[in-house]
Design a protein around this motif. Structure first.
Motif, mmCIF file in Angstrom:
data_model
loop_
_atom_site.group_PDB
_atom_site.id
_atom_site.type_symbol
_atom_site.label_atom_id
_atom_site.label_comp_id
_atom_site.label_asym_id
_atom_site.label_seq_id
_atom_site.Cartn_x
_atom_site.Cartn_y
_atom_site.Cartn_z
ATOM 1 N N GLU A 31 -10.731 -1.118 12.280
ATOM 2 C CA GLU A 31 -11.065 -1.358 11.181
ATOM 3 C C GLU A 31 -11.303 -2.729 10.231
ATOM 4 O O GLU A 31 -10.046 -3.972 11.163
ATOM 5 N N ASN A 32 -11.954 -3.119 9.661
ATOM 6 C CA ASN A 32 -12.532 -4.910 9.554
ATOM 7 C C ASN A 32 -12.175 -5.015 8.639
ATOM 8 O O ASN A 32 -12.536 -4.891 7.126
ATOM 9 N N HIS A 33 -10.345 -5.088 7.968
ATOM 10 C CA HIS A 33 -9.808 -5.366 7.420
ATOM 11 C C HIS A 33 -8.546 -6.246 7.771
ATOM 12 O O HIS A 33 -6.923 -6.112 8.183
ATOM 13 N N ASP A 34 -7.354 -7.265 7.278
ATOM 14 C CA ASP A 34 -6.919 -8.063 7.432
ATOM 15 C C ASP A 34 -5.643 -8.278 6.673
ATOM 16 O O ASP A 34 -5.596 -7.257 5.206
ATOM 17 N N LEU A 35 -4.978 -7.283 7.431
ATOM 18 C CA LEU A 35 -2.847 -7.041 7.134
ATOM 19 C C LEU A 35 -2.533 -7.925 7.191
ATOM 20 O O LEU A 35 -1.021 -7.772 7.267
ATOM 21 N N ASN A 36 -2.758 -8.695 7.294
ATOM 22 C CA ASN A 36 -1.373 -10.292 7.766
ATOM 23 C C ASN A 36 -1.472 -10.750 6.296
ATOM 24 O O ASN A 36 -1.908 -12.335 6.018
ATOM 25 N N VAL A 37 -0.772 -10.036 5.035
ATOM 26 C CA VAL A 37 -0.467 -10.816 3.658
ATOM 27 C C VAL A 37 0.309 -10.187 3.767
ATOM 28 O O VAL A 37 1.096 -9.328 4.313
ATOM 29 N N PRO A 38 0.677 -11.584 2.668
ATOM 30 C CA PRO A 38 2.621 -10.339 1.588
ATOM 31 C C PRO A 38 2.479 -9.295 1.318
ATOM 32 O O PRO A 38 1.612 -8.278 1.320
ATOM 33 N N VAL A 39 3.750 -8.252 1.889
ATOM 34 C CA VAL A 39 3.786 -7.111 1.751
ATOM 35 C C VAL A 39 3.382 -6.635 0.304
ATOM 36 O O VAL A 39 3.542 -5.679 0.337
ATOM 37 N N LYS A 40 3.603 -7.991 -1.166
ATOM 38 C CA LYS A 40 3.294 -7.235 -2.140
ATOM 39 C C LYS A 40 2.009 -6.713 -2.446
ATOM 40 O O LYS A 40 2.024 -5.413 -2.547
ATOM 41 N N HIS A 41 1.486 -7.076 -1.702
ATOM 42 C CA HIS A 41 -0.211 -6.288 -1.472
ATOM 43 C C HIS A 41 -0.404 -5.721 -0.798
ATOM 44 O O HIS A 41 -1.055 -4.427 -1.572
ATOM 45 N N LEU A 42 0.626 -5.095 0.431
ATOM 46 C CA LEU A 42 0.547 -3.915 1.266
ATOM 47 C C LEU A 42 0.767 -2.949 0.907
ATOM 48 O O LEU A 42 0.103 -1.502 0.677
ATOM 49 N N VAL A 43 2.166 -3.318 -0.209
ATOM 50 C CA VAL A 43 2.406 -1.806 -1.361
ATOM 51 C C VAL A 43 1.401 -1.070 -2.148
ATOM 52 O O VAL A 43 1.207 -0.282 -2.922
ATOM 53 N N GLU A 44 1.069 -2.339 -2.743
ATOM 54 C CA GLU A 44 0.441 -1.930 -3.628
ATOM 55 C C GLU A 44 -1.501 -1.490 -3.368
ATOM 56 O O GLU A 44 -1.847 -0.380 -3.677
ATOM 57 N N GLU A 45 -1.625 -1.644 -1.651
ATOM 58 C CA GLU A 45 -2.817 -0.922 -1.328
ATOM 59 C C GLU A 45 -2.001 0.613 -1.121
ATOM 60 O O GLU A 45 -2.970 1.146 -1.119
ATOM 61 N N PHE A 46 -0.916 0.554 -0.130
ATOM 62 C CA PHE A 46 -0.840 1.543 -0.503
ATOM 63 C C PHE A 46 -0.383 2.529 -1.265
ATOM 64 O O PHE A 46 -0.589 3.403 -1.459
ATOM 65 N N LEU A 47 -0.109 2.173 -2.822
ATOM 66 C CA LEU A 47 0.056 3.085 -3.986
ATOM 67 C C LEU A 47 -1.508 3.301 -4.373
ATOM 68 O O LEU A 47 -2.274 4.378 -4.751
ATOM 69 N N GLU A 48 -2.313 2.488 -3.835
ATOM 70 C CA GLU A 48 -3.863 2.469 -4.518
ATOM 71 C C GLU A 48 -4.028 3.789 -3.725
ATOM 72 O O GLU A 48 -5.425 4.192 -4.390
ATOM 73 N N GLY A 49 -3.934 2.947 -2.217
ATOM 74 C CA GLY A 49 -4.846 4.470 -1.124
ATOM 75 C C GLY A 49 -4.327 5.316 -1.664
ATOM 76 O O GLY A 49 -5.129 6.847 -1.412
ATOM 77 N N THR A 50 -2.819 5.825 -2.028
ATOM 78 C CA THR A 50 -2.139 7.097 -2.390
ATOM 79 C C THR A 50 -2.480 7.676 -3.514
ATOM 80 O O THR A 50 -2.097 8.560 -3.115
ATOM 81 N N LEU A 51 -1.875 7.096 -3.936
ATOM 82 C CA LEU A 51 -2.332 8.005 -5.458
ATOM 83 C C LEU A 51 -3.226 7.207 -6.643
ATOM 84 O O LEU A 51 -3.278 8.014 -7.656
ATOM 85 N N HIS A 52 -3.719 6.492 -5.772
ATOM 86 C CA HIS A 52 -5.007 5.382 -6.774
ATOM 87 C C HIS A 52 -4.008 5.415 -8.295
ATOM 88 O O HIS A 52 -4.149 6.293 -9.484
ATOM 89 N N TYR A 53 -3.063 4.823 -8.100
ATOM 90 C CA TYR A 53 -2.083 4.489 -9.084
ATOM 91 C C TYR A 53 -2.089 3.558 -10.442
ATOM 92 O O TYR A 53 -1.512 3.702 -11.542
ATOM 93 N N ASP A 54 -3.579 3.138 -10.751
ATOM 94 C CA ASP A 54 -3.964 2.649 -11.822
ATOM 95 C C ASP A 54 -4.463 3.581 -12.692
ATOM 96 O O ASP A 54 -3.061 4.528 -12.872
ATOM 97 N N ALA A 55 -5.612 3.893 -14.114
ATOM 98 C CA ALA A 55 -5.424 4.988 -14.670
ATOM 99 C C ALA A 55 -5.751 6.918 -14.363
ATOM 100 O O ALA A 55 -5.016 7.388 -14.859
ATOM 101 N N LYS A 56 -5.813 6.364 -12.710
ATOM 102 C CA LYS A 56 -5.966 8.531 -12.693
ATOM 103 C C LYS A 56 -4.480 8.470 -12.302
ATOM 104 O O LYS A 56 -4.192 10.120 -12.541
ATOM 105 N N PHE A 57 -3.918 7.171 -11.722
ATOM 106 C CA PHE A 57 -2.148 8.006 -11.560
ATOM 107 C C PHE A 57 -1.734 8.280 -13.425
ATOM 108 O O PHE A 57 -0.849 9.212 -13.421
ATOM 109 N N TRP A 58 -1.573 7.478 -13.994
ATOM 110 C CA TRP A 58 -0.773 6.931 -15.427
ATOM 111 C C TRP A 58 -1.119 8.446 -15.788
ATOM 112 O O TRP A 58 -0.436 9.491 -16.476
ATOM 113 N N LEU A 59 -2.716 8.822 -15.732
ATOM 114 C CA LEU A 59 -3.121 9.846 -16.888
ATOM 115 C C LEU A 59 -2.680 10.765 -16.357
ATOM 116 O O LEU A 59 -2.353 12.466 -16.690
ATOM 117 N N THR A 60 -2.432 11.286 -14.469
ATOM 118 C CA THR A 60 -2.395 12.475 -14.214
ATOM 119 C C THR A 60 -0.689 13.158 -14.256
ATOM 120 O O THR A 60 0.534 14.324 -14.465
#
Length: 295
Positions: A31-60
């Motif tokens: 995958e063409n995606h740099d994972l060498n970033v602060p842990v905070k960004h990885l956690v945000e990506e995990f939540l976003e990819g797993t739950l779509h934790y933005d409007a979709k998650f909160w509405l659910t």
């Protein structure tokens, strides 16, 4: 939602020179995606990819908590894109729940028929016994079931007094086994609904989605209780609100999804709940026995 990528200009694995459109390396598949970033960004990506934790998650989450049965109804109607998929939602909530359960302080008070005997126990013995007392309080079932569980608790006392029990190991095994049991009981509850509503000629998957949403709600309530235990160690009484609120929630969810009167819903809710709680009691009691035998 499209994934936000931090793209390389050259594949770090094989050296291929990327074009702007390359999300994966055409040469090696990385995958063409740099994972060498602060842990905070990885956690945000995990939540976003797993739950779509933005409007979709909160509405659910809003519909799950405050609109019993609405998410299941939306799923049946095919309105799914705006909400977190049921299985993904359940997995995330159950992971949080069992993590908190594993680290939560054990504050359940032991209350058997012989308090004088309990007073003689060492703290280690009481800790081991408290594991079964938690299950005993959870069941809260008929006297016969309570007596059988008391026998198991008594056996644990004898074993603990003999120094043969690693209480932490017993606790860990019980939690691990419970997570697996709940995953098995979830389709069982769906099948019970399928049997009692077979005249409506619904597909089993509709009942399964109902069960997933119901169990997700229960885990959220239990998670709130576990959080309260960190701040209110003597909050054992609050525990009994969890199954009570869950029962009320499931009743109104059944009425919304299956479109029957209050009385008709009640006449199905009672036997379905009884059968499920009986199966749950047997499963938890079996979990206790297996955890002890393997310790």
């Amino acid at each position: 939602m499209e994934k936000k990528r931090r793209k390389f200009t050259q594949c770090p694995n094989c050296g291929y020179i990327f074009e702007e459109v390359n999300n994966y390396c055409p040469n090696c598949g990385q995958e063409n995606h740099d994972l060498n970033v602060p842990v905070k960004h990885l956690v945000e990506e995990f939540l976003e990819g797993t739950l779509h934790y933005d409007a979709k998650f909160w509405l659910t989450l809003k519909y799950l908590l405050f609109k019993p049965g609405l998410l299941t109804e939306k799923f049946i109607l095919g309105q799914r894109a705006s909400y977190v998929p049921p299985f993904r939602l359940y997995v995330f909530i159950s992971l949080v729940f069992f993590f908190l359960l594993a680290i939560s302080p054990n504050t359940m008070q032991v209350d058997l028929n012989n308090p004088d005997r309990l007073a003689q126990l060492d703290p280690e013995d009481k800790e081991a016994l408290a594991e079964l007392d938690s299950v005993r309080a959870t069941l809260g079932g008929p006297v016969a079931e309570q007596q059988e569980l008391d026998k198991s608790m008594g056996a644990l006392v004898e074993k603990a007094r003999g120094g043969d029990v690693d209480t932490k190991q017993v606790r860990d095994k019980m939690i691990k086994n419970t997570s697996f049991l709940m995953f098995l009981l979830m389709p069982l509850f769906g099948y019970l609904l399928y049997l009692f509503y077979r005249k409506q000629r619904r597909n089993y998957v509709e009942h399964l989605m109902f069960s997933i949403h119901g169990h997700s709600f229960f885990f959220i309530l239990f998670t709130v209780y576990l959080v309260l235990k960190f701040f209110l160690p003597q909050s054992a009484e609050i525990f009994f609100l969890v199954p009570l609120i869950t029962a009320v929630y499931v009743y109104f969810a059944m009425r919304r999804v299956y479109k029957q009167s209050y009385l008709q819903t009640l006449l199905k809710f009672i036997p379905v709940s009884f059968l499920y709680v009986f199966c749950l009691a047997v499963a938890l009691l079996g979990n206790v026995v297996v955890s002890l035998l393997l310790s």
